[in-house]
Design a protein around this motif. Structure first.
Motif, mmCIF file in Angstrom:
data_model
loop_
_atom_site.group_PDB
_atom_site.id
_atom_site.type_symbol
_atom_site.label_atom_id
_atom_site.label_comp_id
_atom_site.label_asym_id
_atom_site.label_seq_id
_atom_site.Cartn_x
_atom_site.Cartn_y
_atom_site.Cartn_z
ATOM 1 N N PHE B 46 0.881 -1.168 0.000
ATOM 2 C CA PHE B 46 0.000 0.000 0.000
ATOM 3 C C PHE B 46 0.916 1.215 0.000
ATOM 4 O O PHE B 46 1.895 1.243 0.739
ATOM 5 C CB PHE B 46 -0.854 0.053 1.270
ATOM 6 N N VAL B 134 -3.967 -3.021 8.891
ATOM 7 C CA VAL B 134 -3.861 -3.127 7.435
ATOM 8 C C VAL B 134 -5.233 -3.441 6.824
ATOM 9 O O VAL B 134 -5.571 -2.932 5.753
ATOM 10 C CB VAL B 134 -2.814 -4.196 7.050
ATOM 11 N N ASN B 138 -6.860 -1.238 4.077
ATOM 12 C CA ASN B 138 -7.227 -1.876 2.813
ATOM 13 C C ASN B 138 -8.692 -1.587 2.477
ATOM 14 O O ASN B 138 -9.029 -1.324 1.315
ATOM 15 C CB ASN B 138 -6.997 -3.381 2.926
ATOM 16 N N VAL B 141 -8.974 1.927 1.092
ATOM 17 C CA VAL B 141 -8.397 2.037 -0.260
ATOM 18 C C VAL B 141 -9.279 1.293 -1.268
ATOM 19 O O VAL B 141 -9.535 1.795 -2.369
ATOM 20 C CB VAL B 141 -6.947 1.486 -0.277
ATOM 21 N N ALA B 142 -9.761 0.112 -0.861
ATOM 22 C CA ALA B 142 -10.606 -0.671 -1.773
ATOM 23 C C ALA B 142 -11.927 0.042 -2.062
ATOM 24 O O ALA B 142 -12.525 -0.172 -3.115
ATOM 25 C CB ALA B 142 -10.868 -2.051 -1.169
#
Lengths: 140, 154
Positions: B46, B134, B138, B141-142
């Motif tokens: 990332f 994380v 994640n 971001v996803a």
């Protein structure tokens, strides 16, 4: 012709194996594997890979290029000096952080603080590039 | 012309298939593909840009968006589990996947709560596992969020 193909394939296998051994110099960690993954392939370029390695006695160290720095005040200070030096030489150096999924946040967080402080000390005009390593599981 | 081919011709036979070299090459090909195939999961990253500590002082008139704060707190018997919550009037997401769905539906153009570059700050508690941090990162971001950071204790 057959012998030539034999030798060429043996050479290819040899170099594939050697390149893999070179790639295995980082400590093996149980990295997080989030789903669905939004990770990207690490861009090419200079990078400093810091791995958080925890032993059986639950003692953590920061591993940078095979050198272990204790995960305490003195170790972080020594690591910061190295990061500042790297960023002064090349400001585009990315700092990659690798930690196992069970590593407590209070062990990883100082690395982010250290990276930020190193960027400030090195006088970078742009943000410090940090990469957080994770696994992307491959489909069949 | 090779001797065995000449002998074949003298005998009046056709072209003979050389089995042994073919097996050599087939095994080499097999070995090559087995070595070249990586069965382990790929290590990716990332990206996270940490701004300089003096950036805020450059523009005192800059208006900063109030970030969306997501807290990740250690839970369970040995702190192996994590509980996520979002500051504000929203329900706590039960999992990283629920957080992803919430953010996905909230970000323009699907929702009307945030732009995709709205600052999102993930605030983990001290003992929470890196895997949960994380997972929250994640999820953001996803969901299409482009301005996601982690808040450290200091």
């Amino acid at each position: 012709m057959t012998s030539l193909i034999d030798v060429v394939f043996l050479l290819i296998v040899f170099f594939v194996l050697v390149s893999r051994i070179i790639d295995e110099d980082r400590p093996r960690l149980d990295l997080p594997a989030p789903t669905p993954p939004a990770t990207v392939i690490a861009s090419p370029g200079p990078r400093a890979v810091i791995s958080v390695v925890t032993d059986e006695a639950d003692v953590s160290v920061y591993d940078l290029a095979g050198i272990a720095y204790p995960a305490d005040q003195s170790g972080r200070a020594a690591l910061d000096v190295v990061l500042v030096d790297l960023l002064r030489r090349d400001g585009s150096t990315a700092i990659q952080i690798r930690a196992g999924r069970d590593t407590p946040w209070d062990i990883v967080a100082p690395l982010l603080d250290g990276a930020r402080a190193a960027g400030t000390t090195a006088g970078l005009a742009h943000p410090v590039r940090v990469q957080l390593a994770a696994l992307r599981k491959r489909g069949i | 012309m090779r001797p065995h081919a000449r002998a074949n011709r003298r005998r009046g036979g056709g072209v003979a298939l050389q089995i042994a070299p073919m097996i050599d090459v087939v095994f080499l090909l097999l070995m090559y593909f087995m070595v070249a195939t990586d069965f382990s999961p790929a290590e990716e990253v990332f990206r996270l840009d940490l701004p300089n500590q003096s950036v805020g002082a450059d523009d005192p008139l800059q208006l900063l968006d109030e970030p969306l704060r997501i807290r990740v707190v250690a839970a369970g018997a040995q702190g192996k589990q994590a509980r996520m919550s979002i500051d504000g009037p929203w329900d706590a997401p039960g999992s990283a996947e629920a957080l992803r769905v919430f953010l996905y539906d909230a970000v323009l153009p699907r929702g009307s709560l945030f732009l995709s570059d709205h600052p999102i700050v993930i605030i983990p508690s001290e003992q929470v596992g890196w895997g949960h941090v994380v997972a929250a990162f994640n999820a953001a971001v996803a969901a299409g969020c482009t301005n996601v950071t982690l808040e450290t204790p200091s």
